[in-house]
Design an enzyme around this catalytic site. Structure first.
Site, mmCIF file in Angstrom:
data_model
loop_
_atom_site.group_PDB
_atom_site.id
_atom_site.type_symbol
_atom_site.label_atom_id
_atom_site.label_comp_id
_atom_site.label_asym_id
_atom_site.label_seq_id
_atom_site.Cartn_x
_atom_site.Cartn_y
_atom_site.Cartn_z
ATOM 1 N N GLU A 88 -5.317 2.940 6.289
ATOM 2 C CA GLU A 88 -4.854 2.725 4.836
ATOM 3 C C GLU A 88 -5.395 4.084 4.019
ATOM 4 O O GLU A 88 -4.867 4.500 3.067
ATOM 5 C CB GLU A 88 -5.388 1.344 4.103
ATOM 6 C CG GLU A 88 -5.126 1.338 2.830
ATOM 7 C CD GLU A 88 -5.662 -0.135 2.437
ATOM 8 O OE1 GLU A 88 -6.330 -0.107 1.261
ATOM 9 O OE2 GLU A 88 -5.771 -1.089 3.012
ATOM 10 N N ARG A 104 0.837 -1.189 -0.086
ATOM 11 C CA ARG A 104 -0.060 0.046 -0.048
ATOM 12 C C ARG A 104 0.813 1.251 -0.129
ATOM 13 O O ARG A 104 0.597 2.331 0.504
ATOM 14 C CB ARG A 104 -0.883 -0.013 1.191
ATOM 15 C CG ARG A 104 -1.926 -1.168 1.154
ATOM 16 C CD ARG A 104 -2.775 -1.263 0.083
ATOM 17 N NE ARG A 104 -3.604 -2.476 0.186
ATOM 18 C CZ ARG A 104 -3.328 -3.662 -0.360
ATOM 19 N NH1 ARG A 104 -1.946 -3.584 -0.984
ATOM 20 N NH2 ARG A 104 -4.016 -4.694 -0.020
ATOM 21 N N SER A 148 -11.569 -1.151 2.692
ATOM 22 C CA SER A 148 -10.505 -1.564 4.170
ATOM 23 C C SER A 148 -10.004 -0.149 4.712
ATOM 24 O O SER A 148 -9.357 0.713 3.917
ATOM 25 C CB SER A 148 -9.666 -2.200 3.867
ATOM 26 O OG SER A 148 -10.047 -3.458 3.244
#
Length: 337
Positions: free
Chosen positions: A333, A162, A237
């Site tokens: 995230e 990520r 998420s």
């Protein structure tokens, strides 16, 4: 191409948060983007894609530039591979379905991820055993400061979990305008290593899955676990799965032997953040209009009129509780604005 003052961003972020842009403009090609940047050199700028990976906690005191470049095409191919270019404003899921319809392989495990193509390299998005870096060839980006175009290779993007150069060293310096993916035309590498996909395929009696079968399985799994942002505001998420050194994890695992984990290298393991959040009792919990989804503890949701700050406060409470309980820090995230 009109600059609008005091513009509502409620329909431009998947959390459905009401926040205002001091100024807003949508650009539909590279020429318009260059013009806006040239004519507003001194103005503070905020670049907006699909609005799927951000939490707005305040109004944006800047010129919000909505990157709405459309188009996709094959730029070259050989017997085994095809190089497909997509403009940054294309919807990611629609682009994935288009590649599958052409029998181009590599993106099927990332079906139904919200957002636009242009932001996928920034996060190095991934799902069910695949990441953007697996098929990424290059991207074109415009430097905000001087409007020069640059092609970034995979190596130059410094992809991590990520992570990319666009989130770190080059943060807020470039606007991605298009992305090229190298996809398979034959001998597709079907990845069904995740148990959920295997189970979904087995449920449908599929033993030799096609690209479309894998995509359909991923869509079914995601729809069963994740709310549709059009119906319930969310950003997918919210947290990254924490990666721990094996030596540190082993100490924690002795205390919590039921803790799930995946080995990702000889020295590191990944712990599912959703499992940690669920064990801490947050799954399905609601704090006014902010809450945690009942089917997936990784997803924070807006039940209607939650503010960004209220959702942020919930996320901080989750982080603090996880750290106190397990001694593990989980990172957001989602980009908090």
């Amino acid at each position: 191409m009109e600059i609008i003052n005091n513009f509502s961003l409620k329909n431009y972020n998947t959390f459905g948060i009401e926040a205002k842009a001091m100024q807003f403009v949508a650009v539909h090609n590279v020429a318009e983007l260059r013009t806006v940047l040239e004519q507003n050199k001194l103005q503070r700028k905020f670049i907006l894609g699909g609005g799927s990976n951000m939490l707005l906690t305040k109004d944006i005191e800047a010129l919000v530039i909505h990157v709405d470049l459309k188009g996709r095409k094959i730029i070259k191919e050989n017997d085994d591979f095809v190089w497909v270019e997509s403009q940054a404003g294309e919807n990611w899921h629609e682009f994935v379905l288009w590649t599958i319809d052409q029998n181009f392989g590599g993106l099927e495990n990332m079906s139904l991820i919200p957002g636009n193509v242009g932001t996928t390299p920034v996060q190095n998005i991934g799902a069910y055993g695949t990441e953007i870096k697996d098929t990424f060839d290059s991207c074109e980006a415009m430097k905000i400061e001087n409007q020069e175009m640059k092609t970034f290779t995979k190596e130059e993007c410094h992809f991590g979990y990520r992570e990319s150069v666009f989130k770190n060293e080059l943060k807020d310096q470039y606007i991605i305008t298009s992305v090229v993916f190298k996809l398979t035309k034959r001998n597709h590498k079907i990845n069904i290593s995740y148990g959920d996909i295997t189970a979904e395929l087995a449920k449908n009696g599929i033993t030799n899955p096609t690209l479309k079968d894998v995509s359909n399985a991923v869509i079914a799994i995601r729809q069963s676990k994740l709310p549709d942002p059009k119906e319930l505001g969310n950003s997918g998420s919210f947290f990254k799965n924490p990666i721990l050194l094996k030596t540190d994890f082993e100490k924690i695992h002795k205390q919590f032997p039921e803790m799930k984990f995946y080995e990702i290298s000889e020295t590191e393991v990944k712990v599912p953040a959703g499992w940690l959040i669920e064990q801490a009792g947050f799954k399905g919990k609601r704090f006014g209009d902010a809450g945690i989804h009942k089917n997936q503890a990784l997803v924070l949701v807006n039940y209607g009129n939650a503010t960004g700050k209220e959702i942020l406060d919930v996320s901080k409470e989750i982080q603090e509780t996880i750290y106190k309980t397990f001694g593990i820090h989980i990172e957001a995230e989602v980009n908090v604005i």
